[in-house]
Every structure is written in C-alpha cells, then in structure tokens.
Design an enzyme around this catalytic site. Structure first.
Site, PDB file in Angstrom:
ATOM      1  N   GLU A   1      -0.563   2.602  -0.618  1.00 46.81           N
ATOM      2  CA  GLU A   1      -0.563   1.748  -1.816  1.00 46.81           C
ATOM      3  C   GLU A   1      -1.045   0.334  -1.492  1.00 46.81           C
ATOM      4  O   GLU A   1      -1.792  -0.268  -2.251  1.00 46.81           O
ATOM      5  CB  GLU A   1       0.832   1.693  -2.446  1.00 46.81           C
ATOM      6  CG  GLU A   1       1.337   3.023  -2.997  1.00 46.81           C
ATOM      7  CD  GLU A   1       0.431   3.590  -4.074  1.00 46.81           C
ATOM      8  OE1 GLU A   1      -0.142   2.813  -4.851  1.00 46.81           O
ATOM      9  OE2 GLU A   1       0.268   4.828  -4.119  1.00 46.81           O
TER      10      GLU A   1
ATOM     11  N   ASP B   1      -6.348   5.982   2.045  1.00 42.90           N
ATOM     12  CA  ASP B   1      -5.817   6.857   3.100  1.00 42.90           C
ATOM     13  C   ASP B   1      -6.247   6.362   4.475  1.00 42.90           C
ATOM     14  O   ASP B   1      -5.444   6.331   5.423  1.00 42.90           O
ATOM     15  CB  ASP B   1      -6.335   8.298   2.907  1.00 42.90           C
ATOM     16  CG  ASP B   1      -5.502   9.082   1.887  1.00 42.90           C
ATOM     17  OD1 ASP B   1      -4.458   8.554   1.458  1.00 42.90           O
ATOM     18  OD2 ASP B   1      -5.901  10.204   1.542  1.00 42.90           O
TER      19      ASP B   1
HETATM   20 ZN   LIG Z   1      -3.802   6.091  -4.104  1.00 45.02          ZN
END
Ligand SMILES: [Zn+2]
Length: 423
Positions: free
Chosen positions: A280, A367
């Site tokens: 996030e 990611d």
């Molecule tokens: Zn995401």
C-alpha cells in the site's frame, strides 16, 4: 434526423455492451468450471480443494448475478430514455412545481428515489442471499436498513447543495459554465477526500487506534525505512458487515491514515501485515494515488466540456426520448445532467480494458516496492490467505481478467514475487 441517428447509435452501443458482457461472463464461467476439480499446481500445498471449489462456486454465482442485474439495469435505462420514463417524470413534476430551481431539484431527487428503490431489492438479495450463502454476510437486517437511512441523509445533506450550485452555474454562468463547474467539482472531490475518513466513514464504522505494540513498532519501522509520515494507524470493525478483509489508505497531506480491517489483522501474521502495508505504501510513494486523482480531474474536465456542448443540442434530448419543457431562461439543465449520467457508461464501457491495464501496472509496481522493502515471501503468503479467505478465484478466464480486473491474476502476481524473492 440527427436525433434518429443518435437513437440508433445509442441502441447499437447498448447491444454491443450487452454482447461483450455476456460473452466475457460465459467465458469466465466456463473457464472457472473447467478448473474446478483441481487446485492449480502452484497453490496445491497451500489451498485446500474445498476452498478452491468454494471460490469457483462463489465466482460463478456472482458472475451470474451480475448478468441478472445487467439485464435489469439495461431495461431501466431504456425505460428512462427511449420509452419515455424521464419525460413522463419531468412532466409530472413540472405540473406540480412549475418552472424554476424547485422543479429541477425535485426532478433530480425523484430520479434518485426511483432508481434507489429499484436497486434496493437487488442489494438486499446480494447481501442476505448470495453473500450469506458463502458465509460472508455478517450484517443484520437492521444494520442494512440503518446504513441505507444514513446514506439517504448524507445524499440529501451533500448532494442537494452540490446539485443546487451546479444547476445555478449551468443556468447563469454563461458559455463557460462547464469550466466553473469543473472547478467546483474538483474542489468538492478534494474536500471529500478530507471529510470521508474523518467525518463520513466514522458514521458507519468504529475506528480505533492500533493497539498491538509489537505490530505498531514493526509498522513504524517500515514507515521510517520508506520515508512515510501518517496521522495514525487505525483498526476498522469491518467484521460488523462482512468477512472480507482489506487494508487501505485514506485522506491526503497531513490527514493521511492507514486503516486495517479487523478481519485482516485477525488472520495475518505480523510480518505478513507489514508486507501488505508495504504494498500500500508503494502505491503512495510511487505516486499512483496522485496520478489517479490527476487522471480523474482530466477526465471530468473532458466530460463536462462534452456536456457543455450536448446541453445545447436538441438531438441529444430528442434522441434519448426526452422533449424538454424548455422555457427560455428556466432551463432543462437537470434533464441534461440526468441524461448525461445515464448514457455516459454505455459509451465508455469499451474503454474498460485500458483503465484495468493501467491499474494492473500499478499493482505490479507496488508489489515490486513491497518486495524491495520487506520479504517478498511474506507478501506471497499474505496474498494466498487473502485469496482463500475472500474466495477469489485462482483461475479466472484470461480475457475476462484482462477486461475487468484491477489486480493481476494471483498466479502471475505470485510468480513475479517469487522471482523477486529468489533474486
Ligand atoms: Zn494494490
């Protein structure tokens, strides 16, 4: 002449949209069914067959229900436009109120009430039948209706004044009304980003500061490593409505806060929570959020400019089954707004794959960010748990996924993360 051509164009886009949606849904259902009998090899050790089959059944049930609501929404759209529903409604209200601002606001309100009433049974069924059947519904019927009442009150408190300002500008700000409206709209969006986490969301959920000291220390360490300041870490009682888990950011500037669903905290290990949060934070540090807001502002400027043009074109109304009670200076602006909001999605649906593609690119980047600042294996195990708990399918149809999905398929995401972990 133009209006007939526009009607034909409108109907053609409706049919095209329906065909594409049905085609994608049937592909998706067939693909999920074909892979229902075995857990994909790369997940075989982590996800039990029963959970995999539950995800398949849940996905299929939701896809089928989506088709039903699509049919109903299309009928409602045609009913309001070509079959004259909006025309009828505006005549009824006009005969009660006469021309002016009251007529326009009443028309918007009546439309909202009618479409809300049509949606209600479908929302109710989704929550208390579909979600219930798969064990996701945690809501009582009382809470469902209390939420609805709060939503209506908020709509009146926020929507009515905003509509009044917009209609005022449309009526009296001259040819560039759409530009002023865009400024008002953008300011409103920014204001909502501040008000949502601090005022609106707390009307629906309880937010308590994160108390777990060791988790807090861990998260604060991560935030320091990546250089992120926040107003606080909060836990939200998401379990009051649904078993689905999540974590998100809200607010901006000094008011940023990080919110964890209690359902997520209950299920993930501290290092997995750290990895999810790192993902996030990646969205934030890589400026995905700012880019998304800039994109939203640019699009709304374009759409408002388009509405500025359409509002003065008789074929736009005639072609959509409306014959404005246009009294000079007293306007049919509410009608123009309603028609525009009703038909815009029909013409923009086919651009869906572009926004999905942009979103998936951001997910890969976030990611990679998480893999750099935490252990990629923790994000993998967190993702596996979240897929299992949310009954998200591991085997979506590739085309369906490319068209709609904001997140890459689990197997692709996890392959990338494993590569990062091995590097
Ligand atoms: Zn995401």
């Amino acid at each position: 002449m133009y209006s007939l051509a526009f009607s034909i164009l409108f109907v053609s886009f409706i049919i095209l949209t329906l065909l594409v949606r049905f085609w994608l849904a049937s592909r998706h259902i067939r693909h999920v069914l074909a892979h229902r009998s075995a857990v994909p090899a790369e997940f075989a050790e982590k996800i039990p067959l029963a959970a995999h089959q539950k995800a398949a059944d849940y996905t299929i049930a939701r896809t089928k229900y989506g088709l039903l609501t699509l049919m109903v929404n299309t009928l409602v759209l045609i009913g309001f436009t070509l079959l004259g529903g909006l025309q009828w409604l505006s005549v009824q209200i006009f005969s009660l109120t006469g021309p002016g601002m009251v007529y326009q606001l009443a028309l918007l309100a009546a439309f909202s009430v009618i479409s809300g009433a049509i949606d209600l049974p479908f929302d109710f069924y989704r929550q208390f039948s579909l979600e219930q059947r798969f064990g996701f519904n945690k809501m009582s019927k009382g809470l469902f209706f209390a939420d609805m009442a709060k939503g209506v009150l908020l709509g009146v408190a926020i929507g009515l004044p905003l509509a009044w300002v917009v209609l005022k500008l449309m009526n009296s700000a001259g040819d560039l009304w759409w530009l002023y409206t865009w400024i008002v709209w953008s300011a409103f969006q920014l204001l909502m980003m501040v008000l949502f986490p601090t005022v609106i969301a707390p009307l629906f959920n309880k937010f308590t500061p994160l108390e777990d000291q060791s988790l807090k220390t861990r998260i604060e360490g991560l935030m320091q490593r990546v250089g992120f300041a926040s107003k606080g870490l909060f836990v939200m009682d998401g379990s009051k409505r649904s078993a689905h888990g999540n974590a998100y950011f809200s607010g901006f500037g000094a008011a940023k806060r990080i919110v964890f669903f209690d359902t997520l905290l209950a299920r993930l290990q501290p290092q997995e929570i750290e990895a999810v949060l790192a993902h996030e934070l990646g969205h934030f540090k890589l400026k995905h959020i700012v880019k998304r807001i800039a994109m939203m502002f640019a699009l709304s400027l374009g759409f408002l400019a388009l509405l500025g043009y359409l509002k003065t074109q008789p074929w736009f109304y005639d072609g959509l089954g409306v014959n404005p009670l246009a009294l000079p200076g007293q306007g049919n602006d509410a009608l123009a707004l309603l028609l525009f909001m009703l038909v815009l999605p029909v013409f923009t649906f086919l651009f869906n794959p572009l926004t999905s593609l942009g979103s998936r690119k951001h997910e890969f980047e976030a990611d990679a960010f998480a893999a750099k600042h935490t252990d990629a294996r923790d994000l993998v195990s967190a993702l596996v748990k979240m897929y299992e708990d949310n009954a998200s399918t591991l085997t979506p149809d590739p085309l369906h996924s490319a068209f709609y999905d904001s997140h890459p398929p689990a197997s692709v995401r996890i392959r990338q993360l494993n590569l990062a972990a091995a590097a």
